[in-house]
Design a protein around this motif. Sequence first.
Motif, PDB file in Angstrom:
ATOM      1  N   LEU B  26       2.694  -0.561  11.673  1.00  0.00           N
ATOM      2  CA  LEU B  26       2.772   0.790  10.985  1.00  0.00           C
ATOM      3  C   LEU B  26       2.195   0.639   9.295  1.00  0.00           C
ATOM      4  CD1 LEU B  26       3.230   3.876  11.296  1.00  0.00           C
ATOM      5  CD2 LEU B  26       4.893   3.325   9.919  1.00  0.00           C
ATOM      6  N   PRO B  27       2.463  -0.778   8.706  1.00  0.00           N
ATOM      7  CA  PRO B  27       1.560  -0.809   7.451  1.00  0.00           C
ATOM      8  C   PRO B  27       0.003  -0.794   7.423  1.00  0.00           C
ATOM      9  CG  PRO B  27       3.343  -1.831   7.545  1.00  0.00           C
ATOM     10  CD  PRO B  27       3.178  -1.683   8.845  1.00  0.00           C
ATOM     11  N   ILE B  28      -0.019  -1.315   8.699  1.00  0.00           N
ATOM     12  CA  ILE B  28      -1.444  -2.293   8.918  1.00  0.00           C
ATOM     13  C   ILE B  28      -2.451  -0.177   9.360  1.00  0.00           C
ATOM     14  CG2 ILE B  28      -2.975  -3.228  10.680  1.00  0.00           C
ATOM     15  CD1 ILE B  28      -0.596  -4.769  10.253  1.00  0.00           C
ATOM     16  N   ILE B  29      -2.043   0.160   9.933  1.00  0.00           N
ATOM     17  CA  ILE B  29      -2.482   1.746  10.460  1.00  0.00           C
ATOM     18  C   ILE B  29      -2.310   2.716   9.248  1.00  0.00           C
ATOM     19  CG2 ILE B  29      -2.594   3.626  11.720  1.00  0.00           C
ATOM     20  CD1 ILE B  29      -0.893   1.618  14.070  1.00  0.00           C
ATOM     21  N   LEU B  30      -0.953   2.374   8.219  1.00  0.00           N
ATOM     22  CA  LEU B  30      -0.793   3.522   7.423  1.00  0.00           C
ATOM     23  C   LEU B  30      -1.851   2.949   5.939  1.00  0.00           C
ATOM     24  CD1 LEU B  30       2.626   3.991   6.549  1.00  0.00           C
ATOM     25  CD2 LEU B  30       1.074   6.015   7.361  1.00  0.00           C
ATOM     26  N   ILE B  31      -2.556   1.377   5.964  1.00  0.00           N
ATOM     27  CA  ILE B  31      -3.007   1.385   4.857  1.00  0.00           C
ATOM     28  C   ILE B  31      -4.725   1.322   5.279  1.00  0.00           C
ATOM     29  CG2 ILE B  31      -4.450  -0.988   4.441  1.00  0.00           C
ATOM     30  CD1 ILE B  31      -1.296  -2.052   3.810  1.00  0.00           C
ATOM     31  N   GLU B  32      -5.371   1.927   7.074  1.00  0.00           N
ATOM     32  CA  GLU B  32      -6.647   2.851   6.678  1.00  0.00           C
ATOM     33  C   GLU B  32      -6.782   3.842   6.247  1.00  0.00           C
ATOM     34  OE1 GLU B  32      -8.523   0.794   8.772  1.00  0.00           O
ATOM     35  OE2 GLU B  32      -7.327  -0.969   8.560  1.00  0.00           O
ATOM     36  N   PHE B  33      -5.329   4.654   6.033  1.00  0.00           N
ATOM     37  CA  PHE B  33      -5.656   5.920   6.262  1.00  0.00           C
ATOM     38  C   PHE B  33      -5.534   6.273   4.837  1.00  0.00           C
ATOM     39  CE2 PHE B  33      -6.356   7.667  10.550  1.00  0.00           C
ATOM     40  CZ  PHE B  33      -5.324   6.601  11.430  1.00  0.00           C
ATOM     41  N   ILE B  34      -5.359   5.695   3.956  1.00  0.00           N
ATOM     42  CA  ILE B  34      -4.869   5.276   2.306  1.00  0.00           C
ATOM     43  C   ILE B  34      -6.119   4.746   1.664  1.00  0.00           C
ATOM     44  CG2 ILE B  34      -2.674   6.452   2.592  1.00  0.00           C
ATOM     45  CD1 ILE B  34      -1.778   3.466   1.752  1.00  0.00           C
ATOM     46  N   ASP B  35      -5.680   5.217   0.310  1.00  0.00           N
ATOM     47  CA  ASP B  35      -7.011   4.412  -0.376  1.00  0.00           C
ATOM     48  C   ASP B  35      -6.177   3.764  -1.215  1.00  0.00           C
ATOM     49  OD1 ASP B  35      -9.178   5.535  -3.722  1.00  0.00           O
ATOM     50  OD2 ASP B  35      -8.867   3.571  -2.145  1.00  0.00           O
ATOM     51  N   ALA B  36      -6.347   2.251  -0.527  1.00  0.00           N
ATOM     52  CA  ALA B  36      -5.134   1.348  -0.871  1.00  0.00           C
ATOM     53  C   ALA B  36      -5.770   0.379  -2.292  1.00  0.00           C
ATOM     54  CB  ALA B  36      -5.285  -0.009  -0.057  1.00  0.00           C
ATOM     55  N   LYS B  37      -6.636   0.205  -2.686  1.00  0.00           N
ATOM     56  CA  LYS B  37      -7.112  -0.357  -3.635  1.00  0.00           C
ATOM     57  C   LYS B  37      -6.165   0.432  -4.754  1.00  0.00           C
ATOM     58  CE  LYS B  37     -11.318  -2.474  -6.113  1.00  0.00           C
ATOM     59  NZ  LYS B  37     -10.956  -2.481  -7.514  1.00  0.00           N
ATOM     60  N   SER B  38      -6.821   1.860  -4.528  1.00  0.00           N
ATOM     61  CA  SER B  38      -6.405   2.864  -6.466  1.00  0.00           C
ATOM     62  C   SER B  38      -4.973   2.960  -5.884  1.00  0.00           C
ATOM     63  CB  SER B  38      -6.786   3.967  -6.009  1.00  0.00           C
ATOM     64  OG  SER B  38      -5.889   4.531  -4.923  1.00  0.00           O
ATOM     65  N   LEU B  39      -4.400   2.298  -4.746  1.00  0.00           N
ATOM     66  CA  LEU B  39      -2.746   3.061  -4.605  1.00  0.00           C
ATOM     67  C   LEU B  39      -2.278   1.585  -5.351  1.00  0.00           C
ATOM     68  CD1 LEU B  39      -0.730   4.772  -3.559  1.00  0.00           C
ATOM     69  CD2 LEU B  39      -0.754   3.291  -1.516  1.00  0.00           C
ATOM     70  N   ILE B  40      -2.914   0.175  -4.902  1.00  0.00           N
ATOM     71  CA  ILE B  40      -1.820  -0.872  -5.220  1.00  0.00           C
ATOM     72  C   ILE B  40      -2.644  -0.580  -7.100  1.00  0.00           C
ATOM     73  CG2 ILE B  40      -2.497  -3.608  -6.136  1.00  0.00           C
ATOM     74  CD1 ILE B  40      -4.080  -3.301  -3.095  1.00  0.00           C
ATOM     75  N   GLU B  42      -2.656   1.930  -9.032  1.00  0.00           N
ATOM     76  CA  GLU B  42      -1.607   3.174  -9.619  1.00  0.00           C
ATOM     77  C   GLU B  42       0.145   3.412  -9.619  1.00  0.00           C
ATOM     78  OE1 GLU B  42      -3.896   6.521  -8.939  1.00  0.00           O
ATOM     79  OE2 GLU B  42      -5.948   5.540  -9.742  1.00  0.00           O
ATOM     80  N   GLU B  43       0.408   2.702  -8.406  1.00  0.00           N
ATOM     81  CA  GLU B  43       1.654   2.923  -7.896  1.00  0.00           C
ATOM     82  C   GLU B  43       1.653   1.808  -6.584  1.00  0.00           C
ATOM     83  OE1 GLU B  43       3.332   5.753  -7.797  1.00  0.00           O
ATOM     84  OE2 GLU B  43       2.040   7.440  -9.083  1.00  0.00           O
ATOM     85  N   PRO B  44       1.843   1.063  -7.687  1.00  0.00           N
ATOM     86  CA  PRO B  44       1.940  -0.952  -7.395  1.00  0.00           C
ATOM     87  C   PRO B  44       3.289  -0.446  -6.483  1.00  0.00           C
ATOM     88  CG  PRO B  44       2.188  -0.743  -9.481  1.00  0.00           C
ATOM     89  CD  PRO B  44       1.562   0.629  -9.225  1.00  0.00           C
ATOM     90  N   PHE B  45       4.515   0.517  -6.607  1.00  0.00           N
ATOM     91  CA  PHE B  45       6.138  -0.052  -6.070  1.00  0.00           C
ATOM     92  C   PHE B  45       5.748   0.706  -4.803  1.00  0.00           C
ATOM     93  CE2 PHE B  45       9.911  -0.264  -6.001  1.00  0.00           C
ATOM     94  CZ  PHE B  45      10.936   1.512  -5.495  1.00  0.00           C
ATOM     95  N   LEU B  46       4.984   1.659  -4.602  1.00  0.00           N
ATOM     96  CA  LEU B  46       4.802   2.711  -3.828  1.00  0.00           C
ATOM     97  C   LEU B  46       3.771   1.863  -2.317  1.00  0.00           C
ATOM     98  CD1 LEU B  46       5.034   5.604  -2.044  1.00  0.00           C
ATOM     99  CD2 LEU B  46       2.773   5.867  -3.029  1.00  0.00           C
ATOM    100  N   PHE B  47       2.991   0.847  -3.055  1.00  0.00           N
ATOM    101  CA  PHE B  47       2.341   0.621  -2.163  1.00  0.00           C
ATOM    102  C   PHE B  47       3.043  -1.206  -1.448  1.00  0.00           C
ATOM    103  CE2 PHE B  47      -1.399  -1.251   0.145  1.00  0.00           C
ATOM    104  CZ  PHE B  47      -1.146  -2.855  -0.312  1.00  0.00           C
ATOM    105  N   ARG B  48       3.744  -1.329  -2.075  1.00  0.00           N
ATOM    106  CA  ARG B  48       5.281  -2.217  -1.680  1.00  0.00           C
ATOM    107  C   ARG B  48       5.791  -2.179  -0.487  1.00  0.00           C
ATOM    108  NH1 ARG B  48       5.473  -7.954  -4.546  1.00  0.00           N
ATOM    109  NH2 ARG B  48       7.388  -7.869  -2.581  1.00  0.00           N
ATOM    110  N   SER B  49       6.192  -0.396  -1.064  1.00  0.00           N
ATOM    111  CA  SER B  49       6.793  -0.014  -0.573  1.00  0.00           C
ATOM    112  C   SER B  49       6.723   0.231   1.396  1.00  0.00           C
ATOM    113  CB  SER B  49       7.149   1.826  -0.547  1.00  0.00           C
ATOM    114  OG  SER B  49       8.474   1.061  -2.169  1.00  0.00           O
ATOM    115  N   ILE B  50       5.292   0.703   1.740  1.00  0.00           N
ATOM    116  CA  ILE B  50       4.682   1.278   2.596  1.00  0.00           C
ATOM    117  C   ILE B  50       4.800   0.203   3.621  1.00  0.00           C
ATOM    118  CG2 ILE B  50       2.607   1.257   3.489  1.00  0.00           C
ATOM    119  CD1 ILE B  50       2.024   3.569   1.011  1.00  0.00           C
ATOM    120  N   LEU B  51       4.945  -1.444   2.982  1.00  0.00           N
ATOM    121  CA  LEU B  51       4.643  -2.068   3.391  1.00  0.00           C
ATOM    122  C   LEU B  51       6.372  -2.809   3.861  1.00  0.00           C
ATOM    123  CD1 LEU B  51       3.013  -4.973   4.653  1.00  0.00           C
ATOM    124  CD2 LEU B  51       2.943  -5.850   2.179  1.00  0.00           C
ATOM    125  N   LEU B  52       7.244  -2.505   3.086  1.00  0.00           N
ATOM    126  CA  LEU B  52       8.521  -3.446   2.885  1.00  0.00           C
ATOM    127  C   LEU B  52       9.695  -2.781   3.858  1.00  0.00           C
ATOM    128  CD1 LEU B  52      10.363  -4.611  -0.258  1.00  0.00           C
ATOM    129  CD2 LEU B  52      11.829  -2.939   0.965  1.00  0.00           C
TER     130      LEU B  52
END
Lengths: 64, 141
Positions: B26-40, B42-52
């Motif tokens: 799921l994280p791999i699929i979700l990252i395809e649909f979101i702007d991963a670079k800006s998320l890392i 601006e919101e690093p905690f949210l990015f880690r939560s998507i994976l964690l």
Amino acid sequence: MKNNLHVLRAEKRLSQDDLAKLVDVSRQTINAIEREKYDPSLPLALKIAKVFNKKVEEIFFLED
Amino acid sequence: MQRIIINFSFPYKTTVLIFSAVLIFLPIILIEFIDAKSLIDEEPFLFRSILLIPTFIAMLGFIYCTLGYHFQILRGDELKLRIHLESLNITFTTTLISMFILIFMFLNFSPTLLNYILVILSVIAIISYVVGIEIVKEKYK
């Protein structure tokens, strides 16, 4: 180890599945025992003997 | 506690297994649909939560299925237990031999691959267990 389980089963008109359910194992286990591919554990051998009202050594015996 | 675990039937193992497998990806699929670079950035905690969060739930699911299979085999048919134990014997031997060969090969020809040796051995163990089950089943047919 040899056995005469298939003969006893036929005498009592039990299928492998019927016997398996009576002694709480799978049909494959009964099949493997009858084909002498698998030797049952002591509790299972005792359960089988109880079903046929015989002693364990009357059903299972060592090869000569 | 031990008695509770032994007597618990571990229901819906297949459903939990499929669900965990989906959650791992799921994280791999979700990252395809979101702007991963800006998320890392601006919101690093949210990015880690998507994976964690999905991977944590997936980990719990796989552990649940593994324990369920363990107790199912222990409590079940004795021939199935015998087949399982003989397959584990094949798996252990195959994995150990593979480890000796891989350590020799990687040390001498590709030392960086030693970083992945655990993953490679895990895959070898799972494949050899599955193949071992089929080989041992044939013996009892």
